[in-house]
Design a protein around this motif. Structure first.
Motif, PDB file in Angstrom:
ATOM      1  N   ALA A  66       0.843  -1.203   0.000  1.00  0.00           N
ATOM      2  CA  ALA A  66       0.000   0.000   0.000  1.00  0.00           C
ATOM      3  C   ALA A  66       0.878   1.253   0.000  1.00  0.00           C
ATOM      4  O   ALA A  66       0.585   2.221  -0.705  1.00  0.00           O
ATOM      5  N   ALA A  67       1.967   1.242   0.776  1.00  0.00           N
ATOM      6  CA  ALA A  67       2.888   2.384   0.804  1.00  0.00           C
ATOM      7  C   ALA A  67       3.532   2.586  -0.568  1.00  0.00           C
ATOM      8  O   ALA A  67       3.654   3.721  -1.044  1.00  0.00           O
ATOM      9  N   ALA A  68       3.927   1.488  -1.226  1.00  0.00           N
ATOM     10  CA  ALA A  68       4.527   1.580  -2.559  1.00  0.00           C
ATOM     11  C   ALA A  68       3.521   2.152  -3.559  1.00  0.00           C
ATOM     12  O   ALA A  68       3.872   2.971  -4.417  1.00  0.00           O
ATOM     13  N   ARG A  69       2.275   1.739  -3.445  1.00  0.00           N
ATOM     14  CA  ARG A  69       1.228   2.251  -4.333  1.00  0.00           C
ATOM     15  C   ARG A  69       1.039   3.758  -4.134  1.00  0.00           C
ATOM     16  O   ARG A  69       0.880   4.518  -5.089  1.00  0.00           O
ATOM     17  N   GLU A  70       1.047   4.202  -2.880  1.00  0.00           N
ATOM     18  CA  GLU A  70       0.918   5.636  -2.592  1.00  0.00           C
ATOM     19  C   GLU A  70       2.090   6.414  -3.188  1.00  0.00           C
ATOM     20  O   GLU A  70       1.905   7.531  -3.684  1.00  0.00           O
ATOM     21  N   ALA A  71       3.296   5.835  -3.144  1.00  0.00           N
ATOM     22  CA  ALA A  71       4.469   6.501  -3.722  1.00  0.00           C
ATOM     23  C   ALA A  71       4.268   6.736  -5.216  1.00  0.00           C
ATOM     24  O   ALA A  71       4.603   7.802  -5.740  1.00  0.00           O
ATOM     25  N   TRP A  72       3.700   5.738  -5.896  1.00  0.00           N
ATOM     26  CA  TRP A  72       3.444   5.905  -7.325  1.00  0.00           C
ATOM     27  C   TRP A  72       2.311   6.911  -7.566  1.00  0.00           C
ATOM     28  O   TRP A  72       2.441   7.806  -8.408  1.00  0.00           O
ATOM     29  N   GLU A  73       1.196   6.769  -6.839  1.00  0.00           N
ATOM     30  CA  GLU A  73       0.052   7.655  -7.070  1.00  0.00           C
ATOM     31  C   GLU A  73       0.374   9.113  -6.786  1.00  0.00           C
ATOM     32  O   GLU A  73      -0.038  10.005  -7.524  1.00  0.00           O
ATOM     33  N   GLU A  74       1.098   9.370  -5.693  1.00  0.00           N
ATOM     34  CA  GLU A  74       1.322  10.747  -5.245  1.00  0.00           C
ATOM     35  C   GLU A  74       2.599  11.378  -5.799  1.00  0.00           C
ATOM     36  O   GLU A  74       2.659  12.599  -5.964  1.00  0.00           O
ATOM     37  N   ALA A  75       3.642  10.562  -6.042  1.00  0.00           N
ATOM     38  CA  ALA A  75       4.934  11.112  -6.447  1.00  0.00           C
ATOM     39  C   ALA A  75       5.435  10.569  -7.783  1.00  0.00           C
ATOM     40  O   ALA A  75       6.443  11.057  -8.304  1.00  0.00           O
ATOM     41  N   GLY A  76       4.777   9.545  -8.311  1.00  0.00           N
ATOM     42  CA  GLY A  76       5.186   9.007  -9.601  1.00  0.00           C
ATOM     43  C   GLY A  76       6.469   8.212  -9.570  1.00  0.00           C
ATOM     44  O   GLY A  76       7.193   8.145 -10.562  1.00  0.00           O
ATOM     45  N   VAL A  77       6.774   7.596  -8.426  1.00  0.00           N
ATOM     46  CA  VAL A  77       8.006   6.800  -8.335  1.00  0.00           C
ATOM     47  C   VAL A  77       7.685   5.337  -8.064  1.00  0.00           C
ATOM     48  O   VAL A  77       6.689   5.007  -7.422  1.00  0.00           O
ATOM     49  N   LYS A  78       8.558   4.484  -8.598  1.00  0.00           N
ATOM     50  CA  LYS A  78       8.472   3.042  -8.373  1.00  0.00           C
ATOM     51  C   LYS A  78       9.849   2.563  -7.967  1.00  0.00           C
ATOM     52  O   LYS A  78      10.860   3.184  -8.299  1.00  0.00           O
ATOM     53  N   GLY A  79       9.877   1.452  -7.257  1.00  0.00           N
ATOM     54  CA  GLY A  79      11.160   0.906  -6.840  1.00  0.00           C
ATOM     55  C   GLY A  79      10.957  -0.314  -5.979  1.00  0.00           C
ATOM     56  O   GLY A  79       9.903  -0.953  -6.010  1.00  0.00           O
ATOM     57  N   THR A  80      11.966  -0.593  -5.174  1.00  0.00           N
ATOM     58  CA  THR A  80      11.925  -1.747  -4.281  1.00  0.00           C
ATOM     59  C   THR A  80      11.635  -1.255  -2.865  1.00  0.00           C
ATOM     60  O   THR A  80      12.377  -0.422  -2.342  1.00  0.00           O
ATOM     61  N   ILE A  81      10.566  -1.800  -2.296  1.00  0.00           N
ATOM     62  CA  ILE A  81      10.177  -1.378  -0.942  1.00  0.00           C
ATOM     63  C   ILE A  81      10.535  -2.464   0.051  1.00  0.00           C
ATOM     64  O   ILE A  81      10.436  -3.651  -0.245  1.00  0.00           O
ATOM     65  N   ARG A  82      10.963  -2.058   1.213  1.00  0.00           N
ATOM     66  CA  ARG A  82      11.262  -3.001   2.295  1.00  0.00           C
ATOM     67  C   ARG A  82       9.952  -3.498   2.890  1.00  0.00           C
ATOM     68  O   ARG A  82       9.022  -2.725   3.084  1.00  0.00           O
ATOM     69  N   GLU A  83       9.889  -4.767   3.192  1.00  0.00           N
ATOM     70  CA  GLU A  83       8.668  -5.359   3.754  1.00  0.00           C
ATOM     71  C   GLU A  83       8.439  -4.953   5.212  1.00  0.00           C
ATOM     72  O   GLU A  83       7.307  -4.934   5.677  1.00  0.00           O
ATOM     73  N   GLU A  84       9.504  -4.650   5.926  1.00  0.00           N
ATOM     74  CA  GLU A  84       9.404  -4.267   7.336  1.00  0.00           C
ATOM     75  C   GLU A  84       9.489  -2.760   7.491  1.00  0.00           C
ATOM     76  O   GLU A  84      10.336  -2.109   6.872  1.00  0.00           O
ATOM     77  N   ALA A  85       8.624  -2.205   8.321  1.00  0.00           N
ATOM     78  CA  ALA A  85       8.649  -0.762   8.606  1.00  0.00           C
ATOM     79  C   ALA A  85       9.901  -0.409   9.394  1.00  0.00           C
ATOM     80  O   ALA A  85      10.394  -1.209  10.189  1.00  0.00           O
ATOM     81  N   ILE A  86      10.397   0.801   9.167  1.00  0.00           N
ATOM     82  CA  ILE A  86      11.543   1.285   9.944  1.00  0.00           C
ATOM     83  C   ILE A  86      11.087   2.024  11.189  1.00  0.00           C
ATOM     84  O   ILE A  86      11.909   2.421  12.012  1.00  0.00           O
ATOM     85  N   GLY A  87       9.803   2.206  11.338  1.00  0.00           N
ATOM     86  CA  GLY A  87       9.248   2.906  12.489  1.00  0.00           C
ATOM     87  C   GLY A  87       7.933   3.557  12.110  1.00  0.00           C
ATOM     88  O   GLY A  87       7.370   3.278  11.048  1.00  0.00           O
ATOM     89  N   SER A  88       7.467   4.414  12.988  1.00  0.00           N
ATOM     90  CA  SER A  88       6.213   5.112  12.734  1.00  0.00           C
ATOM     91  C   SER A  88       6.267   6.488  13.374  1.00  0.00           C
ATOM     92  O   SER A  88       7.122   6.764  14.223  1.00  0.00           O
TER      93      SER A  88
END
Length: 170
Positions: A66-88
Motif C-alpha cells: 500500500a505504501a509503494a502504491r501511494e508513492a506511485w500515485e502521489e509522487a510518480g516513483v516506483k522501486g523496491t520497498i522493504r517489507e518491514e517498517a523502519i518505524g512510525s
C-alpha cells in the motif's frame, strides 16, 4: 477551576479513539559519487506542507505494498520497498468539515528505481529531492524528522560496511 479541567480531561479520554493507521513510503536514492542519501518529499494537496507519500490501508495489499502504491500515485516513483517498517510517527490529519483525527503512519523505505512521467496525482503536488538534513528540516512532524535522520545513519552505515567488505550492494 482545577476540578473542571480534570472533568474535561476525563471526558476527553473517555471519547478518545485509537489512532487511525496509515502507511507511508520513505522514497530515497543514493548519490553515486559520494556516500549520501537523498529523500523525495512532496507537498500535501491541502496545506502545501512537505510530507512523504502516505495513505490508508488498501484491501488485498500488504502495508508495504500500500505504501509503494501511494508513492506511485502521489509522487510518480516506483522501486523496491522493504517489507518491514523502519518505524512510525503520528500526526493529526485534517478531514473535510474541519474534523481532525489522530493518525499513526508506519514508514517503509523505498529505493527509487523509476520516475514515471504520468501518475494519478501529477500536477497536484510539488516534489523535491533533498538530503536527509534538509528533509528533516522541511517536515513538521517530530517523529518523521527522527525517522529520516535515523534512516540516513542506517543507510550510510550499511554503505560503509559494503565498501569495507568489498561489495557494492548497500
Amino acid at each position: 477551576m482545577n476540578i473542571l479541567n480534570r472533568i474535561v480531561s476525563d471526558v476527553h479520554l473517555m471519547f478518545r479513539r485509537p489512532a487511525r493507521e496509515q502507511y507511508g513510503a520513505l522514497c530515497y536514492r543514493l548519490k553515486k559519487k559520494r556516500p549520501a542519501v537523498e529523500i523525495l518529499l512532496i507537498t500535501s494537496r491541502d496545506t502545501g506542507r512537505w510530507v512523504i507519500p502516505k495513505g490508508w490501508p488498501m484491501d488485498g495489499r500488504s502495508a508495504s505494498a500500500a505504501a509503494a502504491r501511494e508513492a506511485w500515485e502521489e509522487a510518480g516513483v516506483k522501486g523496491t520497498i522493504r517489507e518491514e517498517a523502519i518505524g512510525s510517527y503520528r500526526y493529526m490529519k485534517g478531514l473535510p468539515g474541519g474534523l481532525k483525527v489522530d493518525c499513526r503512519v508506519r514508514v517503509f523505505p523505498l529505493v527509487v528505481g523509476d520516475i514515471c512521467k504520468d501518475f494519478p496525482e501529477k500536477g497536484e503536488r510539488r516534489a523535491a529531492w533533498v538530503d536527509c538534513a534538509e528533509a528533516a528540516a522541511r517536515v513538521q512532524e517530530p517523529g518523521l524528522k527522527t525517522l529520516i535522520l535515523a534512516f540516513e545513519r542506517e543507510i550510510l552505515g550499511a554503505s560503509a560496511m559494503a565498501v569495507k567488505n568489498g561489495t557494492s550492494d548497500a
